[in-house]
Scaffold this motif. Structure first.
Motif, PDB file in Angstrom:
ATOM      1  N   ASN A 285      23.666  70.798 -48.578  1.00  0.00           N
ATOM      2  CA  ASN A 285      25.101  70.970 -48.784  1.00  0.00           C
ATOM      3  C   ASN A 285      25.858  70.855 -47.456  1.00  0.00           C
ATOM      4  O   ASN A 285      26.942  70.270 -47.402  1.00  0.00           O
ATOM      5  CB  ASN A 285      25.362  72.317 -49.457  1.00  0.00           C
ATOM      6  N   ASN A 286      25.280  71.386 -46.391  1.00  0.00           N
ATOM      7  CA  ASN A 286      25.907  71.281 -45.075  1.00  0.00           C
ATOM      8  C   ASN A 286      25.968  69.825 -44.609  1.00  0.00           C
ATOM      9  O   ASN A 286      26.965  69.396 -44.029  1.00  0.00           O
ATOM     10  CB  ASN A 286      25.164  72.135 -44.052  1.00  0.00           C
ATOM     11  N   TYR A 287      24.898  69.058 -44.857  1.00  0.00           N
ATOM     12  CA  TYR A 287      24.912  67.633 -44.519  1.00  0.00           C
ATOM     13  C   TYR A 287      26.010  66.907 -45.307  1.00  0.00           C
ATOM     14  O   TYR A 287      26.708  66.045 -44.773  1.00  0.00           O
ATOM     15  CB  TYR A 287      23.566  66.969 -44.806  1.00  0.00           C
TER      16      TYR A 287
ATOM     17  N   PHE B  37      29.173  64.880 -43.756  1.00  0.00           N
ATOM     18  CA  PHE B  37      29.416  63.476 -44.074  1.00  0.00           C
ATOM     19  C   PHE B  37      30.839  63.277 -44.604  1.00  0.00           C
ATOM     20  O   PHE B  37      31.556  62.369 -44.156  1.00  0.00           O
ATOM     21  CB  PHE B  37      28.395  62.993 -45.096  1.00  0.00           C
ATOM     22  N   CYS B  38      31.247  64.124 -45.527  1.00  0.00           N
ATOM     23  CA  CYS B  38      32.597  64.007 -46.096  1.00  0.00           C
ATOM     24  C   CYS B  38      33.665  64.183 -45.025  1.00  0.00           C
ATOM     25  O   CYS B  38      34.644  63.430 -44.980  1.00  0.00           O
ATOM     26  CB  CYS B  38      32.794  65.034 -47.212  1.00  0.00           C
TER      27      CYS B  38
ATOM     28  N   GLN C  30      22.849  56.677 -48.199  1.00  0.00           N
ATOM     29  CA  GLN C  30      21.644  56.441 -48.996  1.00  0.00           C
ATOM     30  C   GLN C  30      20.695  57.630 -48.904  1.00  0.00           C
ATOM     31  O   GLN C  30      20.098  58.040 -49.899  1.00  0.00           O
ATOM     32  CB  GLN C  30      20.933  55.157 -48.541  1.00  0.00           C
ATOM     33  N   ALA C  31      20.573  58.206 -47.721  1.00  0.00           N
ATOM     34  CA  ALA C  31      19.721  59.387 -47.558  1.00  0.00           C
ATOM     35  C   ALA C  31      20.247  60.543 -48.407  1.00  0.00           C
ATOM     36  O   ALA C  31      19.471  61.278 -49.024  1.00  0.00           O
ATOM     37  CB  ALA C  31      19.643  59.795 -46.082  1.00  0.00           C
ATOM     38  N   LEU C  32      21.569  60.705 -48.467  1.00  0.00           N
ATOM     39  CA  LEU C  32      22.159  61.757 -49.295  1.00  0.00           C
ATOM     40  C   LEU C  32      21.888  61.496 -50.776  1.00  0.00           C
ATOM     41  O   LEU C  32      21.553  62.417 -51.530  1.00  0.00           O
ATOM     42  CB  LEU C  32      23.661  61.866 -49.051  1.00  0.00           C
ATOM     43  N   ARG C  33      22.016  60.238 -51.199  1.00  0.00           N
ATOM     44  CA  ARG C  33      21.736  59.904 -52.604  1.00  0.00           C
ATOM     45  C   ARG C  33      20.277  60.166 -52.942  1.00  0.00           C
ATOM     46  O   ARG C  33      19.965  60.720 -54.006  1.00  0.00           O
ATOM     47  CB  ARG C  33      22.104  58.447 -52.892  1.00  0.00           C
TER      48      ARG C  33
END
Length: 85
Positions: free
Chosen positions: A32-34, A38-39, A65-68
């Motif tokens: 969630n912190n990442y 990013f946002c 892509q890493a987040l997805r």
């Protein structure tokens, strides 16, 4: 950074659902912190009005892509926990 792995249990015993849920919560909190980072980064860049160079765009795409991928990992993990319950 956003590795997708579940740490092995040192005793090779199945984790209890409670322990697995606690692990899921801890990993999701970091994820969630990442996502928030990013946002915020994309938002600040958009507000700057500056064009994005190719290297930055490539970096953003790789991180997205890493987040997805990590999001899919969490979905799979939740489905596995659901079946165990």
């Amino acid at each position: 950074m956003l590795e997708i792995n579940n740490p092995p249990n040192p005793d090779d015993e199945p984790l209890s659902i409670k322990s697995e849920f606690v692990s899921l919560c801890d990993e999701f909190s970091a994820f969630n912190n990442y996502c928030a980072f990013f946002c915020e980064s994309v938002s600040l860049h958009a507000l700057s009005g500056k064009p994005m160079d190719k290297v930055s765009a490539h970096g953003l795409e790789r991180f997205a892509q890493a987040l997805r991928d990590k999001s899919q990992h969490f979905d799979n993990w939740l489905q596995e926990l659901h079946v165990k319950m």
